[in-house]
Write an enzyme that holds these catalytic residues in place. Structure first.
Site, PDB file in Angstrom:
ATOM      1  N   SER A  83       0.692  -1.608   0.018  1.00 41.24           N
ATOM      2  CA  SER A  83      -0.219   0.170  -0.082  1.00 41.24           C
ATOM      3  C   SER A  83       0.419   1.134  -0.188  1.00 41.24           C
ATOM      4  CB  SER A  83      -1.004   0.165   1.104  1.00 41.24           C
ATOM      5  OG  SER A  83      -0.524   0.819   2.169  1.00 41.24           O
ATOM      6  N   VAL A  84       0.245   2.726  -0.111  1.00 40.42           N
ATOM      7  CA  VAL A  84       1.184   3.893  -0.124  1.00 40.42           C
ATOM      8  C   VAL A  84       1.343   3.961   1.193  1.00 40.42           C
ATOM      9  CG1 VAL A  84      -1.093   4.970   0.567  1.00 40.42           C
ATOM     10  CG2 VAL A  84       0.355   6.364  -0.260  1.00 40.42           C
ATOM     11  N   LYS A  85       1.088   3.366   2.256  1.00 42.74           N
ATOM     12  CA  LYS A  85       1.818   3.638   3.630  1.00 42.74           C
ATOM     13  C   LYS A  85       2.589   3.009   3.861  1.00 42.74           C
ATOM     14  CE  LYS A  85      -2.914   5.576   4.770  1.00 42.74           C
ATOM     15  NZ  LYS A  85      -2.413   7.200   5.292  1.00 42.74           N
ATOM     16  N   ASP A  86       3.214   2.539   2.738  1.00 44.83           N
ATOM     17  CA  ASP A  86       4.399   1.975   3.018  1.00 44.83           C
ATOM     18  C   ASP A  86       5.780   2.905   3.389  1.00 44.83           C
ATOM     19  OD1 ASP A  86       3.468  -0.169   2.984  1.00 44.83           O
ATOM     20  OD2 ASP A  86       4.801  -1.058   1.770  1.00 44.83           O
ATOM     21  N   ALA A 128       5.209   5.066   6.581  1.00 40.86           N
ATOM     22  CA  ALA A 128       5.375   3.937   7.870  1.00 40.86           C
ATOM     23  C   ALA A 128       7.549   4.288   7.810  1.00 40.86           C
ATOM     24  CB  ALA A 128       5.201   2.690   7.214  1.00 40.86           C
TER      25      ALA A 128
END
Length: 374
Positions: free
Chosen positions: A58-61, A64
């Site tokens: 996901s884009v959240k990598d 993070a």
């Protein structure tokens, strides 16, 4: 203004094939995918940045990794420490991956109304998951606030605080936005994305507003908002007020302006209903071969609205946030969709849809095996 290279920790740059350094090195430089059917229907070029191709899915990598590296640089996160976060799922998955790669303990606080696949994935990655009752942000027992308190109680822990930690926004301004500009060669008229933490939209909007496109105009930036969220009304009328009832989407649409979103240059907002979201998700699956989550449905539906507003010949870019596997028990489940009144939106009104059927093991066996002719 042109960018010759993108220099950011843990994010690839350039078009050459190269050996990356571990999980962090594989984050970023995701491709743009032309959405053939949606482009043909609108007469515009509708492009999706394939953030589901990040190693954690996901884009959240990106956020993070950026949050952890920022805490390391500031001396707040030391070897053997812990990372605590409140999340609807994807940031938790990204954090768990990065913590594994760097030897940190990971503790994730999640509301109890998310898809089971997200809890299972984070637990499989070895993070500790605390499920709490879903309550409004004003409640002291909101999952984000519990995470903040928990971080104070755990020795050597930091609170990722993805909603108000601008390391989230900064990585998208420094890396994701310039990637989009490079990949389109400046031929981009509009960018649109939904927002939860505000990091992706806030950072990319700031990056793209530094350029003028091939029409010698500013890139227009739109906020896509699902039903039940307050940000559409906020951007249009300056007041936080929900539009419609709650949404089936997860991780986007909130009732406050985060530090990551605050002050971001947004030209307008687009409202997307659950019916539009689900219809678009299934069109992406059937017509584009892309198995994506509900936020991608909101984003692409919003891109189509903007394309129709601007007229043929324009280029609109959005984010394909994550894959659909984390939503199989809900978004891709006939019974769940039926309970939400969304079967027709998914194109599953007929009982024998080719998209979702009982498995072969559940189908009755024929009295005589079918013989194949030679």
């Amino acid at each position: 203004m042109s960018i010759r290279s993108i220099d950011a920790p843990g994010c690839r740059h350039g078009g050459e094939r190269r050996i990356e350094q571990g999980f962090a090195g594989a984050i970023g430089n995701t491709p743009l995918i032309r959405l053939r059917r949606f482009s043909a229907d609108t007469g515009c070029e509708i492009l999706g940045k394939a953030e589901f191709m990040n190693p954690g899915g996901s884009v959240k990598d990106r956020a993070a990794l950026a949050i952890i590296e920022d805490a390391e640089r500031n001396g707040h996160l030391l070897p053997g420490g812990a990372v605590v976060e409140g999340t609807a799922g994807n940031t938790g998955i990204g954090l768990a991956h990065v913590c594994n790669a760097r030897g940190y303990r990971c503790v994730i606080v999640m509301p109890d109304n998310q898809s089971n696949e997200k809890y299972q994935t984070i637990e499989t990655l070895g993070a500790e998951v605390l499920r709490v009752k879903a309550v409004p942000y004003s409640d002291p027992n909101h999952y984000q606030k519990i995470a903040g308190r928990l971080a104070l109680e755990i020795p050597g822990a930091v609170w990722a605080n993805q909603f108000d930690n601008i390391a989230n926004r900064n990585v998208h301004e420094r890396v994701t936005g310039p990637e989009i500009w490079q990949q389109t060669h400046g031929r981009i008229d509009a960018f649109v994305a939904a927002t939860g933490t505000g990091g992706t939209l806030g950072g990319i909007s700031r990056a793209l507003k530094k350029y003028r496109n091939d029409r010698d105009a500013d890139v227009r930036v739109y906020l896509a908002d699902p039903q039940g969220s307050s940000l559409y009304h906020w951007r249009r009328y300056g007041e936080l007020k929900p539009t419609g009832c709650g949404s089936i989407t997860e991780g986007i649409g909130i009732g406050r302006v985060t530090a990551n979103l605050e002050g971001s240059p947004l030209d307008d907002a687009v409202h997307v209903t659950d019916i539009e979201c689900v219809r678009t998700v299934y069109q992406l699956l059937r017509d584009e071969g892309l198995f994506l989550g509900s936020t991608s449905g909101v984003n692409v539906a919003a891109a189509v609205q903007i394309a129709r507003q601007l007229g043929p010949g324009h280029t609109i870019v959005t984010i394909l946030c994550d894959g659909g596997a984390k939503y199989q028990s809900r978004l891709f489940n006939r019974k769940w969709l039926s309970g939400k009144g969304l079967l027709d939106a998914a194109g599953l009104g007929e009982p024998l849809s080719p998209i979702i059927q009982p498995s072969l093991a559940e189908q009755p066996r024929a009295a005589h095996p079918t013989r194949l002719s030679a």
